[in-house]
Design a protein around this motif. Structure first.
Motif, mmCIF file in Angstrom:
data_model
loop_
_atom_site.group_PDB
_atom_site.id
_atom_site.type_symbol
_atom_site.label_atom_id
_atom_site.label_comp_id
_atom_site.label_asym_id
_atom_site.label_seq_id
_atom_site.Cartn_x
_atom_site.Cartn_y
_atom_site.Cartn_z
ATOM 1 N N ALA A 288 0.834 -1.204 0.000
ATOM 2 C CA ALA A 288 0.000 0.000 0.000
ATOM 3 C C ALA A 288 0.866 1.249 0.000
ATOM 4 O O ALA A 288 0.596 2.210 -0.738
ATOM 5 N N PHE A 289 1.921 1.244 0.810
ATOM 6 C CA PHE A 289 2.821 2.395 0.842
ATOM 7 C C PHE A 289 3.501 2.595 -0.509
ATOM 8 O O PHE A 289 3.622 3.720 -1.003
ATOM 9 N N THR A 290 3.947 1.499 -1.122
ATOM 10 C CA THR A 290 4.605 1.581 -2.425
ATOM 11 C C THR A 290 3.675 2.183 -3.476
ATOM 12 O O THR A 290 4.088 3.041 -4.274
ATOM 13 N N GLU A 291 2.423 1.760 -3.489
ATOM 14 C CA GLU A 291 1.462 2.300 -4.448
ATOM 15 C C GLU A 291 1.218 3.783 -4.199
ATOM 16 O O GLU A 291 1.049 4.567 -5.152
ATOM 17 N N ASN A 292 1.215 4.182 -2.949
ATOM 18 C CA ASN A 292 1.028 5.602 -2.633
ATOM 19 C C ASN A 292 2.232 6.432 -3.057
ATOM 20 O O ASN A 292 2.085 7.572 -3.508
ATOM 21 N N LEU A 293 3.432 5.884 -2.923
ATOM 22 C CA LEU A 293 4.620 6.576 -3.432
ATOM 23 C C LEU A 293 4.517 6.784 -4.943
ATOM 24 O O LEU A 293 4.825 7.864 -5.458
ATOM 25 N N LYS A 294 4.070 5.754 -5.641
ATOM 26 C CA LYS A 294 3.930 5.862 -7.095
ATOM 27 C C LYS A 294 2.909 6.942 -7.455
ATOM 28 O O LYS A 294 3.113 7.711 -8.408
ATOM 29 N N ALA A 295 1.820 6.991 -6.691
ATOM 30 C CA ALA A 295 0.793 7.996 -6.946
ATOM 31 C C ALA A 295 1.316 9.410 -6.743
ATOM 32 O O ALA A 295 0.822 10.364 -7.348
ATOM 33 N N LEU A 296 2.343 9.526 -5.913
ATOM 34 C CA LEU A 296 2.948 10.822 -5.621
ATOM 35 C C LEU A 296 4.145 11.120 -6.524
ATOM 36 O O LEU A 296 4.840 12.110 -6.321
ATOM 37 N N GLY A 297 4.393 10.236 -7.495
ATOM 38 C CA GLY A 297 5.387 10.544 -8.509
ATOM 39 C C GLY A 297 6.709 9.808 -8.413
ATOM 40 O O GLY A 297 7.583 10.000 -9.260
ATOM 41 N N ILE A 298 6.896 8.956 -7.407
ATOM 42 C CA ILE A 298 8.140 8.189 -7.300
ATOM 43 C C ILE A 298 7.891 6.796 -7.857
ATOM 44 O O ILE A 298 7.137 6.006 -7.269
ATOM 45 N N THR A 299 8.501 6.474 -8.967
ATOM 46 C CA THR A 299 8.286 5.178 -9.614
ATOM 47 C C THR A 299 9.522 4.289 -9.609
ATOM 48 O O THR A 299 9.418 3.086 -9.843
ATOM 49 N N ASP A 300 10.691 4.876 -9.376
ATOM 50 C CA ASP A 300 11.937 4.095 -9.335
ATOM 51 C C ASP A 300 12.112 3.561 -7.917
ATOM 52 O O ASP A 300 12.796 4.154 -7.090
ATOM 53 N N ILE A 301 11.465 2.431 -7.651
ATOM 54 C CA ILE A 301 11.430 1.865 -6.298
ATOM 55 C C ILE A 301 12.099 0.501 -6.315
ATOM 56 O O ILE A 301 11.668 -0.416 -7.020
ATOM 57 N N HIS A 302 13.148 0.368 -5.555
ATOM 58 C CA HIS A 302 13.908 -0.881 -5.510
ATOM 59 C C HIS A 302 13.230 -1.897 -4.591
ATOM 60 O O HIS A 302 12.415 -1.542 -3.738
ATOM 61 N N GLU A 303 13.603 -3.142 -4.799
ATOM 62 C CA GLU A 303 13.085 -4.180 -3.914
ATOM 63 C C GLU A 303 13.655 -4.014 -2.507
ATOM 64 O O GLU A 303 14.603 -3.263 -2.288
ATOM 65 N N SER A 304 13.090 -4.731 -1.580
ATOM 66 C CA SER A 304 13.451 -4.584 -0.173
ATOM 67 C C SER A 304 14.903 -4.972 0.068
ATOM 68 O O SER A 304 15.504 -5.731 -0.697
ATOM 69 N N ARG A 305 15.468 -4.433 1.135
ATOM 70 C CA ARG A 305 16.841 -4.744 1.502
ATOM 71 C C ARG A 305 16.948 -4.878 3.009
ATOM 72 O O ARG A 305 16.103 -4.413 3.758
ATOM 73 N N GLN A 306 18.009 -5.524 3.432
ATOM 74 C CA GLN A 306 18.241 -5.695 4.864
ATOM 75 C C GLN A 306 18.994 -4.484 5.401
ATOM 76 O O GLN A 306 19.907 -3.969 4.766
ATOM 77 N N CYS A 307 18.597 -4.028 6.591
ATOM 78 C CA CYS A 307 19.183 -2.789 7.113
ATOM 79 C C CYS A 307 19.930 -3.007 8.426
ATOM 80 O O CYS A 307 19.832 -2.193 9.342
ATOM 81 N N GLY A 308 20.707 -4.080 8.499
ATOM 82 C CA GLY A 308 21.494 -4.301 9.721
ATOM 83 C C GLY A 308 20.586 -4.656 10.878
ATOM 84 O O GLY A 308 19.692 -5.493 10.753
ATOM 85 N N SER A 309 20.785 -4.007 12.017
ATOM 86 C CA SER A 309 19.933 -4.217 13.184
ATOM 87 C C SER A 309 19.370 -2.877 13.622
ATOM 88 O O SER A 309 20.053 -1.853 13.579
ATOM 89 N N SER A 310 18.114 -2.895 14.052
ATOM 90 C CA SER A 310 17.460 -1.655 14.466
ATOM 91 C C SER A 310 16.358 -1.964 15.455
ATOM 92 O O SER A 310 15.748 -3.051 15.417
ATOM 93 N N ASP A 311 16.066 -0.990 16.321
ATOM 94 C CA ASP A 311 15.015 -1.194 17.313
ATOM 95 C C ASP A 311 13.623 -1.196 16.697
ATOM 96 O O ASP A 311 12.655 -1.570 17.367
ATOM 97 N N ILE A 312 13.488 -0.840 15.414
ATOM 98 C CA ILE A 312 12.194 -0.960 14.752
ATOM 99 C C ILE A 312 11.747 -2.417 14.703
ATOM 100 O O ILE A 312 10.544 -2.725 14.665
ATOM 101 N N GLY A 313 12.711 -3.334 14.728
ATOM 102 C CA GLY A 313 12.365 -4.752 14.728
ATOM 103 C C GLY A 313 11.501 -5.134 15.912
ATOM 104 O O GLY A 313 10.561 -5.939 15.783
#
Length: 374
Positions: A288-313
């Protein structure tokens, strides 16, 4: 309704840029982000959010709530705002705080029509002790139906994963003796630490490829002619999944106990920092977030990546969560650099700040109106 949200974003875009730039120009280390908190909470109060600060016994943690008073889901937006020593906002947390606050404010303008609740959380010290861990342990996020934040980067990418991390300190205690005159009277704590390292190195043959084990000796004795009566090692243990890490720690602790038995030393194991759980991205929310980004004009969206370790987990183990990235440069650029910090104040950085806030707000709207199956 999204048109209303978009128009509200246009009304606050200059204010968001000013807040982000103000935090950039006044970098504060973790748990000391008083100016950042004041800037963000003042903005939220101006838009009728009810602010609690501090929370969870952390001076720079806050909770800002906008409640429609009508039935509906609860949307959580997470702010970060701590800086790095010497580098400043090389991880772009100044933008994160402004984006999440802006998303909450923009979405709040339609909340009385659609119902539900918005909570903007101030989560300090992501770079150090990770306040989200404490907040998650205390049940602060349990009331949420979703949690969201966007991280600036050199590319735009979908929400991915992060590694679970557990910090463990091993303190061995033995007995001093003269290393030449009467070594037989001593118990060498440093030998236990050395055997600990040897045992962990042997374990590397029998773990999954995602496991990471890295440590240092923080205390190995005071002089070469004195048998060390105390020695300490600190390790980070990581894995892609918390369950893998839990199994790994059982083996590591047995190795540590064996190292003590080999020398006759005693052992104390302690968690010397807060642990991070692995990030579990909710794929429907991410889409849903990706589709909303596209609607706002950002279409060059890469696939997911790992971001080390973070407290968001830790948040993602409590409620459906996303942590996507938004590109703020036109060239490859490493995080935790002065160049990345400067990019947050560029024209493109300001443009992406607004787009990130709007995409978060749009996604919150989609959740509140049952357009996303969680």
């Amino acid at each position: 309704m999204k048109t209303i949200i978009y128009n509200e974003g246009q009304l606050i875009k200059e204010r968001l840029a000013k807040i982000s730039d103000y935090i950039y120009n006044n970098p504060e280390l973790g748990n000391k982000e008083y100016k950042a908190v004041e800037a963000l909470t003042t903005f939220l109060k101006e838009h009728n959010f009810q602010v609690e600060c501090p929370i969870a016994d952390m001076d720079t943690a806050f909770k800002a709530t906008f409640d429609s008073g009508k039935p509906g889901m609860t949307i959580g937006y997470l702010c970060e705002y701590d800086a790095l020593p010497k580098i400043g906002h090389g991880c772009g947390h100044n933008m994160i705080g402004a984006m999440s606050s802006g998303a909450g404010v923009a979405l709040s303008k339609v909340l009385n029509e659609i119902g539900g609740k918005i909570i903007v959380y101030g989560t300090p010290a992501e770079e150090t002790n990770g306040a989200k861990v404490i907040l998650a342990e205390e049940g602060v996020f349990d009331e949420l139906d979703v949690a969201m934040m966007v991280h600036p980067a050199d590319i735009t990418a979908k929400s991915g994963t992060s590694m679970a991390l557990y910090p463990l300190q091993f303190t061995y205690k033995g007995k001093t003796a003269h290393a030449a005159a009467c070594p037989q009277d001593g118990i060498n704590a440093l030998n236990s630490v050395i055997q600990l390292f040897n045992g962990i190195d042997a374990l590397r043959q029998h773990v999954t490829p995602d496991v990471r084990m890295h440590g240092i000796i923080t205390n190995g004795g005071v002089a070469a002619n004195i048998v060390p009566d105390e020695a300490t090692a600190q390790f980070y243990f990581r894995a892609d999944k918390k369950e893998t890490l839990d199994d790994l720690l059982i083996k590591v602790k047995k190795i540590a106990e064996g190292a003590a038995l080999m020398t006759g030393a005693t052992l104390e194991m302690t968690r010397y920092e807060l642990p991070n759980d692995n990030l579990i991205t909710n794929e429907n929310l991410s889409e849903a977030f990706t589709e909303n980004l596209k609607a706002l004009g950002i279409t060059d969206i890469h696939e997911s990546r790992q971001c080390g370790s973070s407290d968001i987990g830790n948040v993602s183990h409590k409620t459906p969560t996303i942590h996507p990235f938004i590109g703020i440069t036109n060239c490859p650029l490493a995080s935790h650099t002065v160049e990345m910090a400067d990019a947050t104040t560029s024209k493109l950085g300001h443009e992406r700040l607004l787009i990130g806030a709007l995409a978060l707000a749009y996604t919150g709207y989609d959740v509140l109106t049952n357009k996303v199956e969680l």
